[in-house]
Enzyme design. Structure first.
Site, mmCIF file in Angstrom:
data_model
loop_
_atom_site.group_PDB
_atom_site.id
_atom_site.type_symbol
_atom_site.label_atom_id
_atom_site.label_comp_id
_atom_site.label_asym_id
_atom_site.label_seq_id
_atom_site.Cartn_x
_atom_site.Cartn_y
_atom_site.Cartn_z
ATOM 1 N N SER A 128 75.588 -0.902 13.958
ATOM 2 C CA SER A 128 74.370 -1.243 13.233
ATOM 3 C C SER A 128 73.769 -0.020 12.506
ATOM 4 O O SER A 128 74.087 1.116 12.964
ATOM 5 C CB SER A 128 73.341 -1.473 14.377
ATOM 6 O OG SER A 128 71.870 -1.504 13.680
ATOM 7 N N TYR A 153 68.428 -0.658 21.689
ATOM 8 C CA TYR A 153 69.550 -1.374 21.028
ATOM 9 C C TYR A 153 70.189 -0.260 20.122
ATOM 10 O O TYR A 153 71.691 -0.561 20.250
ATOM 11 C CB TYR A 153 68.581 -2.313 19.941
ATOM 12 C CG TYR A 153 69.437 -2.753 18.724
ATOM 13 C CD1 TYR A 153 70.568 -4.011 19.266
ATOM 14 C CD2 TYR A 153 69.457 -2.650 17.645
ATOM 15 C CE1 TYR A 153 71.438 -4.494 18.217
ATOM 16 C CE2 TYR A 153 70.358 -3.146 16.746
ATOM 17 C CZ TYR A 153 71.310 -3.967 16.843
ATOM 18 O OH TYR A 153 72.052 -4.442 16.116
#
Length: 338
Positions: A128, A153
């Site tokens: 990501s 995350y």
């Protein structure tokens, strides 16, 4: 040559688009997804209905279920694995950190172990753009340090890259990590900005505009993402023969390990993105301006020179075209009449 390709997260936004593309190219696709209720499971099931054909096998399970993961590899012998399954969302990671550790760390370890034991040719996995965290140098480069994540995350995604490198080093497993930048398009996630904004504007409700609108995002249309991944399936990661431990490049290695940014290389102001939605809907949004949320970054901007060089492709879709296609899908899927 047609391949047996395992796609985890096959009922997800990117996974469903990718599975459909791979099937259209004649590959056998084994899809895994747990159809969890992080958002409406009906949307996930409807995505699956779009990709069902004789070369598609679907298995409903969690990546944490090691027994079923091993059974799947044993039965189907995938040659390529594309790991897109993960607990998504920066903000939700503040509320439910254990979900991220279970799916993104424990689950990913199970995938790595299966790839090792069943001699997979190439593992491609989703990282990501959030891994860049507190990094302020722009555009973000895979050669940058990513030691300061701003959300759990992001930390789990960085851990995926570290785990992948270890397996590339120890077991000569080619691994390719993909740092996605703000993917959008039809069948997108309901918790993402384009979906939230469109739904609110259609219903004459205000939209939350964080950081008072002073946000930049490297919005990347889903078809451009899928094209990039499809091309990378044909390019297993190779050792970088110029890599040096004295001056290490974080995005490559002496092992068969590579990390790419996958973005549009053209950041867009959030207010311009909202304007594209307004243009398509023919309505002006009611805007609720708010400060920056915890875990968010003000700007994302991808350096994608190595990706463009290695796969001879760069994104083709303009923001207005991509937004128009999403809204056409949204209005049709939900039966909305303007």
């Amino acid at each position: 040559m047609n391949k047996r390709i395992l796609v985890t997260g096959a009922a997800g936004f990117i996974g469903s688009h990718l599975s459909k593309r791979l099937l259209n190219e004649g590959h056998q696709v084994i899809g895994i997804d747990n159809i969890n209720d992080y958002y409406d499971p009906q949307l996930k099931n409807d995505r699956l209905q779009q990709i069902t054909n004789e070369n598609f096998t679907f298995i409903k399970t969690n990546l944490e279920n090691l027994e079923i993961i091993n059974q799947t590899f044993e039965q189907h012998s995938p040659e390529i694995v594309i790991n897109l399954a993960a607990q998504a969302g920066v903000r939700y990671s503040l509320e439910n950190p254990h979900a991220y550790v279970n799916s993104n760390v424990v689950g990913f370890t199970n995938v790595l172990e299966a790839c090792r034991h069943y001699k997979v040719e190439h593992l491609i996995y989703a990282s990501s753009s959030s891994v860049y965290g507190a990094n302020e140098s722009k555009p973000f480069s895979t050669s940058d340090n990513i030691d300061h994540p701003l959300s759990l995350y992001a930390a789990t995604k960085k851990s995926n890259e570290l785990f992948a490198h270890t397996y590339s080093h120890l077991y000569d497993l080619p691994t390719t990590g993909l740092r996605f930048f703000t993917v959008y398009g039809p069948w997108g996630r309901p918790d993402m900005a384009l979906f939230l904004f469109t739904k609110a504007i259609v219903n004459n409700e205000p939209i939350d505009v964080f950081n008072h609108g002073n946000m930049m995002r490297d919005f990347t249309y889903v078809d451009d993402i899928v094209e990039s991944i499809t091309r990378l399936t044909k390019r297993p990661a190779q050792p970088n023969l110029e890599w040096s431990g004295a001056n290490p490049d974080p995005g490559s290695s002496y092992a068969p390990y590579k990390v790419y940014n996958i973005g549009n290389n053209s950041p867009v102001r959030l207010m311009d993105f909202i304007e594209a939605i307004e243009n398509k809907l023919g309505k002006i949004a009611k805007k609720n301006f708010l400060p920056l949320q915890a875990g968010d970054v003000p700007e994302t901007y991808a350096n994608v020179e190595d990706l463009f060089r290695d796969i001879d492709f760069q994104p083709q879709t303009s923001i207005q075209d991509g937004v128009n296609r999403f809204i056409d899908w949204y209005l049709d899927y939900y039966g909305v009449k303007l």
